[in-house]
Scaffold this active site. Sequence first.
Site, mmCIF file in Angstrom:
data_model
loop_
_atom_site.group_PDB
_atom_site.id
_atom_site.type_symbol
_atom_site.label_atom_id
_atom_site.label_comp_id
_atom_site.label_asym_id
_atom_site.label_seq_id
_atom_site.Cartn_x
_atom_site.Cartn_y
_atom_site.Cartn_z
ATOM 1 N N ASN A 113 48.639 -17.318 54.732
ATOM 2 C CA ASN A 113 48.218 -18.325 55.702
ATOM 3 C C ASN A 113 47.544 -19.480 54.955
ATOM 4 O OD1 ASN A 113 45.996 -18.912 58.371
ATOM 5 N ND2 ASN A 113 48.200 -19.120 58.511
ATOM 6 N N HIS B 129 46.255 -22.841 53.128
ATOM 7 C CA HIS B 129 45.757 -24.127 53.608
ATOM 8 C C HIS B 129 45.358 -24.992 52.410
ATOM 9 C CE1 HIS B 129 41.806 -22.467 52.773
ATOM 10 N NE2 HIS B 129 42.005 -21.478 53.639
ATOM 11 N N HIS C 180 43.544 -23.449 49.404
ATOM 12 C CA HIS C 180 44.394 -22.698 48.475
ATOM 13 C C HIS C 180 45.159 -23.637 47.541
ATOM 14 C CE1 HIS C 180 44.235 -19.662 51.900
ATOM 15 N NE2 HIS C 180 43.758 -18.997 50.874
ATOM 16 N N GLN D 148 39.861 -4.078 53.163
ATOM 17 C CA GLN D 148 38.691 -4.942 53.320
ATOM 18 C C GLN D 148 38.414 -5.321 54.770
ATOM 19 O OE1 GLN D 148 40.629 -8.009 50.784
ATOM 20 N NE2 GLN D 148 39.684 -9.487 52.153
ATOM 21 N N GLU E 195 34.416 -21.304 46.644
ATOM 22 C CA GLU E 195 32.995 -21.007 46.798
ATOM 23 C C GLU E 195 32.578 -20.809 48.250
ATOM 24 O OE1 GLU E 195 30.714 -23.914 44.637
ATOM 25 O OE2 GLU E 195 31.668 -23.391 42.720
ATOM 26 N N LYS E 196 33.501 -20.969 49.190
ATOM 27 C CA LYS E 196 33.159 -20.705 50.597
ATOM 28 C C LYS E 196 32.745 -19.250 50.767
ATOM 29 C CE LYS E 196 36.246 -20.106 53.853
ATOM 30 N NZ LYS E 196 35.856 -18.850 54.560
ATOM 31 N N GLN F 140 31.222 -13.063 47.871
ATOM 32 C CA GLN F 140 32.416 -12.465 47.246
ATOM 33 C C GLN F 140 32.588 -12.952 45.814
ATOM 34 O OE1 GLN F 140 36.440 -12.223 49.277
ATOM 35 N NE2 GLN F 140 36.887 -13.863 47.827
ATOM 36 N N SER G 43 41.542 -19.656 56.906
ATOM 37 C CA SER G 43 42.675 -19.141 57.666
ATOM 38 C C SER G 43 42.259 -18.774 59.085
ATOM 39 C CB SER G 43 43.266 -17.912 56.956
ATOM 40 O OG SER G 43 43.753 -18.264 55.683
#
Length: 285
Positions: free
Chosen positions: A32, A34, A37, A61, A150-151, A155, A188
């Site tokens: 998906n 965007h 990516h 996950q 970095e959003k 993670q 996404s």
Amino acid sequence: MRIIKTTDALYKTIQFLKKKQKKLGLVPTMGNLHKGHIKLILLAKKYADIVIVSIFVNPMQFDNLLDLKKYPQTFIEDCLVLKNEKVDILFAPKISEIYPDGLKMHTYIQVPKLSKIIEGKSRPGHFIGVTTIIGKLFNLIQPNFSFFGEKDYQQLLIVKTFVKELNYPIKIISLPTIRLKNGLAFSSRNKYLTNIELQKASFLYKIIRKTINIILKNNGKKLHQTINLAKMSLIQKGFLVDIFNVYNSQTLDDFSEKNKKNIILASVWLGSTRLIDNKKFTLLN
């Protein structure tokens, strides 16, 4: 672009490229695709001879089966995007290829502290799924570089930690969050939002920035009061607040006035959609 769907075919391709001494760059995704990516892919091209994108909606996950089932999958459109960006290899395995004996008894990778706090506390097991699949992709592809946005800040720190502690010879390179003109981070999950919710969603980043300005003005004083006001503003706009707080940007420990490098991490619900965002800041005094 070559599309590879099995680990055997991937292994043979990687061994061939390694013999040719090619530098490999991996952009792991759940599809998906965007603009965020695409920016990662463009960054990968600056570092690597061969850019590999993985598309795998990883069931390990997801802490909610319904969330997994409704996650947007747009494989044909994604392939067109990747071909247009001249990606060298797309690795798109089936679940049975990655987890041939199922998920229940599968070996996993866990970063103990960072995986269980903040977002990990709200979504138990989520980060174990993330680190396990990233570790598997690293083993299969053996990239020289891997690229993350970095959003998903927590993670990113978790991946950097397990790469360091498990001695993976991989350089993790991050990219600042890519945003729409109104400030909303590309995600996404934005596809879940209605048109009205899309307009409202941009308020999250506005409140994060406003809160940081107040914190800087007060030099870290009255933090509890400032955070509560921010949460109330979000609630009044129709958000359900799960996480909105200040943390040490290097360790994700709770805020301390002694620490200069900090970050606001936010996770909120708007309707049935979970949105996450963040912004780093530095206390000057």
